[in-house]
Scaffold this motif. Structure first.
Motif, PDB file in Angstrom:
ATOM      1  N   GLU A 161       0.891  -1.263  -0.008  1.00 21.52           N
ATOM      2  CA  GLU A 161       0.050  -0.151   0.120  1.00 21.52           C
ATOM      3  C   GLU A 161       0.851   1.314  -0.019  1.00 21.52           C
ATOM      4  OE1 GLU A 161      -3.443   0.455   2.238  1.00 21.52           O
ATOM      5  OE2 GLU A 161      -3.799  -1.562   2.803  1.00 21.52           O
ATOM      6  N   ASP A 162       2.094   0.969  -0.117  1.00 19.48           N
ATOM      7  CA  ASP A 162       2.804   2.309   0.053  1.00 19.48           C
ATOM      8  C   ASP A 162       3.225   3.015  -1.130  1.00 19.48           C
ATOM      9  OD1 ASP A 162       4.361   0.424  -1.397  1.00 19.48           O
ATOM     10  OD2 ASP A 162       6.070   0.434   0.321  1.00 19.48           O
ATOM     11  N   GLU A 163       2.471   2.652  -2.278  1.00 20.91           N
ATOM     12  CA  GLU A 163       2.692   3.437  -3.518  1.00 20.91           C
ATOM     13  C   GLU A 163       1.599   3.458  -4.324  1.00 20.91           C
ATOM     14  OE1 GLU A 163       3.421   2.139  -7.419  1.00 20.91           O
ATOM     15  OE2 GLU A 163       3.725   0.612  -5.948  1.00 20.91           O
ATOM     16  N   GLN A 164       1.467   4.647  -5.058  1.00 16.89           N
ATOM     17  CA  GLN A 164       0.030   5.016  -5.669  1.00 16.89           C
ATOM     18  C   GLN A 164      -0.446   3.721  -6.660  1.00 16.89           C
ATOM     19  OE1 GLN A 164      -1.869   7.500  -4.459  1.00 16.89           O
ATOM     20  NE2 GLN A 164      -3.502   6.825  -5.809  1.00 16.89           N
ATOM     21  N   THR A 165       0.270   3.571  -7.599  1.00 22.53           N
ATOM     22  CA  THR A 165      -0.226   2.576  -8.602  1.00 22.53           C
ATOM     23  C   THR A 165      -0.684   1.342  -7.888  1.00 22.53           C
ATOM     24  OG1 THR A 165       2.177   1.834  -9.115  1.00 22.53           O
ATOM     25  CG2 THR A 165       0.963   3.385 -10.648  1.00 22.53           C
ATOM     26  N   SER A 166       0.085   0.697  -6.846  1.00 21.36           N
ATOM     27  CA  SER A 166       0.028  -0.437  -6.607  1.00 21.36           C
ATOM     28  C   SER A 166      -1.470  -0.372  -5.561  1.00 21.36           C
ATOM     29  CB  SER A 166       1.060  -0.784  -5.503  1.00 21.36           C
ATOM     30  OG  SER A 166       0.905  -1.829  -4.613  1.00 21.36           O
ATOM     31  N   ARG A 167      -1.815   0.723  -4.797  1.00 21.62           N
ATOM     32  CA  ARG A 167      -2.873   1.157  -4.003  1.00 21.62           C
ATOM     33  C   ARG A 167      -4.154   1.219  -5.163  1.00 21.62           C
ATOM     34  NH1 ARG A 167      -0.427   4.779  -0.815  1.00 21.62           N
ATOM     35  NH2 ARG A 167      -0.910   6.541  -2.247  1.00 21.62           N
ATOM     36  N   ASN A 168      -4.042   1.696  -6.057  1.00 22.68           N
ATOM     37  CA  ASN A 168      -5.084   1.717  -7.072  1.00 22.68           C
ATOM     38  C   ASN A 168      -5.406   0.449  -7.687  1.00 22.68           C
ATOM     39  OD1 ASN A 168      -5.319   4.523  -7.151  1.00 22.68           O
ATOM     40  ND2 ASN A 168      -4.070   4.831  -9.254  1.00 22.68           N
ATOM     41  N   LEU A 169      -4.343  -0.402  -7.784  1.00 21.65           N
ATOM     42  CA  LEU A 169      -4.531  -1.813  -8.472  1.00 21.65           C
ATOM     43  C   LEU A 169      -5.166  -2.736  -7.403  1.00 21.65           C
ATOM     44  CD1 LEU A 169      -4.370  -3.869 -10.566  1.00 21.65           C
ATOM     45  CD2 LEU A 169      -1.858  -4.330  -9.743  1.00 21.65           C
ATOM     46  N   LYS A 170      -4.712  -2.260  -5.969  1.00 20.63           N
ATOM     47  CA  LYS A 170      -5.516  -3.062  -5.069  1.00 20.63           C
ATOM     48  C   LYS A 170      -7.085  -2.770  -5.109  1.00 20.63           C
ATOM     49  CE  LYS A 170      -4.160  -3.597  -0.158  1.00 20.63           C
ATOM     50  NZ  LYS A 170      -3.005  -4.657  -0.038  1.00 20.63           N
ATOM     51  N   LYS A 171      -7.361  -1.536  -5.013  1.00 22.82           N
ATOM     52  CA  LYS A 171      -8.708  -1.243  -5.220  1.00 22.82           C
ATOM     53  C   LYS A 171      -9.404  -1.740  -6.348  1.00 22.82           C
ATOM     54  CE  LYS A 171      -8.693   3.453  -4.537  1.00 22.82           C
ATOM     55  NZ  LYS A 171      -9.119   4.774  -4.784  1.00 22.82           N
ATOM     56  N   SER A 172      -9.008  -1.649  -7.482  1.00 22.13           N
ATOM     57  CA  SER A 172      -9.560  -2.342  -8.667  1.00 22.13           C
ATOM     58  C   SER A 172      -9.646  -3.729  -8.692  1.00 22.13           C
ATOM     59  CB  SER A 172      -8.611  -2.346  -9.812  1.00 22.13           C
ATOM     60  OG  SER A 172      -8.232  -0.851 -10.101  1.00 22.13           O
ATOM     61  N   LEU A 173      -8.705  -4.553  -7.923  1.00 18.46           N
ATOM     62  CA  LEU A 173      -8.783  -5.933  -7.932  1.00 18.46           C
ATOM     63  C   LEU A 173     -10.005  -6.480  -6.753  1.00 18.46           C
ATOM     64  CD1 LEU A 173      -5.296  -7.075  -7.619  1.00 18.46           C
ATOM     65  CD2 LEU A 173      -6.666  -7.460  -9.436  1.00 18.46           C
ATOM     66  N   LEU A 174     -10.087  -5.483  -5.832  1.00 17.65           N
ATOM     67  CA  LEU A 174     -11.383  -5.559  -4.773  1.00 17.65           C
ATOM     68  C   LEU A 174     -12.608  -5.581  -5.634  1.00 17.65           C
ATOM     69  CD1 LEU A 174      -9.847  -4.143  -1.458  1.00 17.65           C
ATOM     70  CD2 LEU A 174     -10.258  -6.838  -2.208  1.00 17.65           C
ATOM     71  N   SER A 175     -12.937  -4.543  -6.535  1.00 15.78           N
ATOM     72  CA  SER A 175     -14.024  -4.215  -7.013  1.00 15.78           C
ATOM     73  C   SER A 175     -14.317  -5.360  -7.975  1.00 15.78           C
ATOM     74  CB  SER A 175     -14.048  -2.897  -7.510  1.00 15.78           C
ATOM     75  OG  SER A 175     -13.772  -2.912  -9.209  1.00 15.78           O
ATOM     76  N   ILE A 176     -13.151  -5.904  -8.847  1.00 17.51           N
ATOM     77  CA  ILE A 176     -13.377  -6.836  -9.604  1.00 17.51           C
ATOM     78  C   ILE A 176     -14.014  -8.125  -8.871  1.00 17.51           C
ATOM     79  CG2 ILE A 176     -12.090  -8.515 -11.325  1.00 17.51           C
ATOM     80  CD1 ILE A 176     -10.374  -6.215 -12.291  1.00 17.51           C
ATOM     81  N   ALA A 177     -13.383  -8.683  -7.639  1.00  8.64           N
ATOM     82  CA  ALA A 177     -13.627  -9.739  -7.258  1.00  8.64           C
ATOM     83  C   ALA A 177     -15.079  -9.397  -6.560  1.00  8.64           C
ATOM     84  CB  ALA A 177     -12.719  -9.827  -5.593  1.00  8.64           C
TER      85      ALA A 177
END
Ligand SMILES: [Fe+2]
Ligand SMILES: [Fe+2]
Length: 253
Positions: A161-177
């Protein structure tokens, strides 16, 4: 599901989860992993659209509407992965501009070990959307969607979670899930509209066993010393995406 299938399912799932988590976390393998998902998600769209039209023609408007929404969701998932790749300044390779490989023989043109095992006993012809047995489509896709929702949620968990692109991807993956959970839910309902709950559960257990076998076939392939993941990405951003606002964020779309 029998106890042995259940134990094997857990073993197989943790193997696949380990592999997926490792490949999305590692910055070196992340682009190829994202590209694989982009191709898989977008690749499902035409089949779902054909199935929706077929359901409508057969008078099942309930299923037709669910399938139309499903196709739109998978299309959006493909775009989310394309966007995540763009943030890394990468894109899916242009297959049209790749040097032509010599024609493969029928034997070589086989499906992946996963799909061979999952759909054992069915020919590619029988699996086409205009002819596939509805129960086969619904039960097999139910299992894939249910597991995909868990896989995407697990992958989100391992991203830093320490960097923006990874944080965005995390959010996206959760919405996809979340979407994949919804797909599994309507497919289960669709089965129950066609048969008794007991028959639906029996059919699902059969496809669970197939999935377990398919996962082991896939893991076997991944562990082979000569296994080489094909390269699916190239540098740069596709021209149609350059126009996009720098701050447009599909993560919350
Ligand atoms: Fe999806
Ligand atoms: Fe899905």
């Amino acid at each position: 599901m029998s106890l042995s299938t259940h134990v094997l399912h857990l073993l197989g799932s943790s193997g696949v989860a380990y592999f997926l988590a490792k490949s999305i976390r590692d910055p070196l393998t992340r682009p190829n992993t994202l590209a694989g998902f982009q191709l898989a998600e977008s690749g499902a769209v035409p089949m779902l659209e054909t199935l929706s039209a077929r359901a409508k023609a057969e008078g099942d408007t309930w299923l037709a509407e669910k399938l139309t929404k499903h196709a739109a969701d998978e299309n959006r998932h493909g775009q989310i992965f394309a966007h995540a790749l763009k943030q890394l300044n990468k894109q899916v390779i242009d297959f049209k501009n790749q040097p032509k490989k010599p024609e493969k023989t029928t034997k070589e043109r086989q499906r992946s070990p996963f799909f061979d095992a999952f759909f054992e006993g069915y020919t590619s012809e029988q699996l086409k959307p205009d002819v596939i047995d509805w129960n086969v489509f619904i039960a097999s896709t139910y299992i894939l969607e249910l597991d995909a929702s868990k896989d995407f949620a697990r992958m989100a968990k391992v991203l830093p979670e320490d960097e923006q692109t990874s944080r965005n991807l995390k959010k996206s993956l959760l919405s996809i899930a979340n979407d994949e959970t919804g797909h599994a839910a309507y497919l289960y309902e669709a089965l129950k509209r066609r048969m008794s709950a007991a028959d639906a559960d029996k059919l699902i257990a059969d496809w669970r066993t197939r999935k377990v076998n398919a996962m082991f076939a896939m893991i076997g392939g991944l562990l082979k010393p000569d296994n080489k993941q094909p390269t699916l990405v190239q540098e740069g951003v596709p021209p149609e995406m350059l126009e996009e606002q720098a701050n447009s964020d599909l993560a919350v779309a």
